[in-house]
Design an enzyme around this catalytic site. Sequence first.
Site, PDB file in Angstrom:
ATOM      1  N   CYS A  79       6.027  14.935 -16.820  1.00  0.00           N
ATOM      2  CA  CYS A  79       7.000  14.771 -17.628  1.00  0.00           C
ATOM      3  C   CYS A  79       6.012  14.786 -18.259  1.00  0.00           C
ATOM      4  CB  CYS A  79       7.473  13.271 -16.714  1.00  0.00           C
ATOM      5  SG  CYS A  79       8.489  13.059 -17.155  1.00  0.00           S
ATOM      6  N   HIS A 167      10.384  15.035 -11.861  1.00  0.00           N
ATOM      7  CA  HIS A 167       9.780  14.062 -11.074  1.00  0.00           C
ATOM      8  C   HIS A 167       9.932  15.170  -9.489  1.00  0.00           C
ATOM      9  CE1 HIS A 167       8.046  11.479 -13.614  1.00  0.00           C
ATOM     10  NE2 HIS A 167       9.321  11.334 -14.142  1.00  0.00           N
ATOM     11  N   GLU A 169       8.047  14.457  -7.184  1.00  0.00           N
ATOM     12  CA  GLU A 169       7.200  13.485  -6.079  1.00  0.00           C
ATOM     13  C   GLU A 169       8.750  13.052  -5.728  1.00  0.00           C
ATOM     14  OE1 GLU A 169       6.948  13.897  -8.833  1.00  0.00           O
ATOM     15  OE2 GLU A 169       7.576  12.226 -10.137  1.00  0.00           O
ATOM     16  N   GLY A 222      -4.537 -10.245  12.332  1.00  0.00           N
ATOM     17  CA  GLY A 222      -2.836  -9.376  13.126  1.00  0.00           C
ATOM     18  C   GLY A 222      -2.385  -8.184  12.338  1.00  0.00           C
ATOM     19  N   GLY A 223      -2.619  -8.238  11.168  1.00  0.00           N
ATOM     20  CA  GLY A 223      -1.743  -7.421  10.499  1.00  0.00           C
ATOM     21  C   GLY A 223      -1.922  -6.040  10.807  1.00  0.00           C
ATOM     22  N   VAL A 224      -1.481  -5.303  10.627  1.00  0.00           N
ATOM     23  CA  VAL A 224      -2.096  -3.415  11.036  1.00  0.00           C
ATOM     24  C   VAL A 224      -3.213  -2.998  10.282  1.00  0.00           C
ATOM     25  CG1 VAL A 224      -0.674  -2.419   9.093  1.00  0.00           C
ATOM     26  CG2 VAL A 224      -0.837  -1.113  10.615  1.00  0.00           C
ATOM     27  N   SER A 226      -5.763  -5.188   8.930  1.00  0.00           N
ATOM     28  CA  SER A 226      -6.915  -5.139   9.515  1.00  0.00           C
ATOM     29  C   SER A 226      -7.638  -5.100  10.760  1.00  0.00           C
ATOM     30  CB  SER A 226      -7.494  -6.806   9.766  1.00  0.00           C
ATOM     31  OG  SER A 226      -6.599  -7.738  10.568  1.00  0.00           O
ATOM     32  N   SER A 227      -6.414  -4.869  12.091  1.00  0.00           N
ATOM     33  CA  SER A 227      -6.658  -4.079  12.567  1.00  0.00           C
ATOM     34  C   SER A 227      -6.902  -2.995  13.135  1.00  0.00           C
ATOM     35  CB  SER A 227      -5.590  -4.432  13.668  1.00  0.00           C
ATOM     36  OG  SER A 227      -4.458  -5.537  14.019  1.00  0.00           O
TER      37      SER A 227
END
Length: 519
Positions: A79, A167, A169, A222-224, A226-227
Amino acid sequence: MQEKILILDFGSQYTQLIARRVRELNVYCEIHPYNHFPQPDESVRGVILSGSPYSVRDAQAPQADLSAIKGRLPMLGVCYGAQYLSQQFGGEVKPSATREYGRAILSKVVANNPLIAGLSDRTQVWMSHGDTIVKIPENYRIIASTDTVPVAAFQIEGEQTWGIQFHPEVYHSTEGKQLLKHFVVDICGCRQQWTPDSFIESTVRELRDKIKGDKVLLGLSGGVDSSVAAELLHKAVGDQLVCIFVDMGLLRKDEFESVLKSYESMGLNVIGVRAGDKFLADLAGVTDPEKKRKIIGRDFIEVFDAEAQKLTDVKWLAQGTIYPDVIESISVNGPSATIKSHHNVGGLPEKMNLKIVEPLRLLFKDEVRRVGRELGMPEHLITRHPFPGPGLAVRILGDITPEKVHTLQEADDIFIQGLRDWKVQDADGNETSLYHQVWQAGVILLPVQSVGVMGDERTYERAVALRAVTSTDAMTADWAHLPYEFLGKVSNDIINKVKGVNRVTYDISSKPPSTIEWE
Ligand code: XMP
């Protein structure tokens, strides 16, 4: 050496999507601003120029110095990138007679050109531009056109340089991924070795080299993110990793206990700190959202620091920073162009005098999940919705009391469990749940009371709003079109079971102009 594709960002909203598509081909790539990118070393196999909100004709149009790249490495302009390549080298770009936006059919002009050779003769592509290339430089060859855009794709003669005005993508370019594969695999020669497996292997090695025998501290949320960071570090340095999981009293119903159990069952060395009373006491009477966030941030640092002081020999602080946070800080548009999500643990590393380690800083969210799966983590941790750092504090509009937290937890639990239990089919006909179809959901406790009737009595109780959105990155979001029957059931359940609530509403605002959270 990790081979890679460089993506030069001219500020398009689709730049990250290009990167994700390339990564989906198991090829590593990095986004850098058009005016500030590393000189390519031998690890760089090719370069993609992104689109841009600017026109190349604008006085302030972004200008990149491509002298070290063009003609030396394979290059693909998308583009704006294509228009820039034309205009800079003797072609002409003008406003399109009509804005070229939406689906178009691409026809080949040079059928055997390696960029497009494997695509169908007529393939759907997605256009989105106000300018068009009206004249290409002499040594450029058109390789594909659409009905209205003669220069839909070109190659520079004698160079591995291409430009495309559509585009590849976006999902609506049906063979876009294949075109990108032709570029990064066939033309640039990338070997498609960027897999969760190889990422884990190399990251574990790097973490071991870096951390050696030192101790690392990590705040779990508890989030993905940091886990997964914890699991990677645990694989690398075992019990040298110490995790702290703080209960601020603002998590979902029973979440602290259940997540703590999951962490323990993963073998993590985790200290659970119950500090809800402190947070709720400090938040009493505070209504301003930013003040709430500040208090929570400050209290979190205090509690975390006090716990950390009990440990000896800690040298590193690990964080779950992911790639979108890293790119955003160098975005060509600057931070003001995006309404940014909020970082609440700022200040910790300075205060504690620790070195930072960020094992996920190269990954997109979907890649974090793939890595988590490869590491064998429990699925409920991996597919968990994002949840704001300050937790339910920003979902209780106005001041916060323990009783309001309790009311909200009950209502929220009914909504979230309901989403999990409501089974639907995905586009491929596989069974899934509404929970997995939405990006994020929660209940907001409104500072509104309204009249109702229950039995023979009039009530005057609280109203709640249900919020569920679809999104890919939380920067933009649409309200989820949940089935009426489902909303009806949740509304009934909440009003019947949650004491103090007599009205349920559904938020049908998209972001922008609204935000996901209400505060
Ligand atoms: P908004 O409301 O800005 O939210 O559309 C975008 C994403 O950010 C989350 N969010 C936060 N996350 N601290 C966080 O860690 C915060 O203060 C905060 N506020 C919003 C929100 O849940 C959504 O995923």
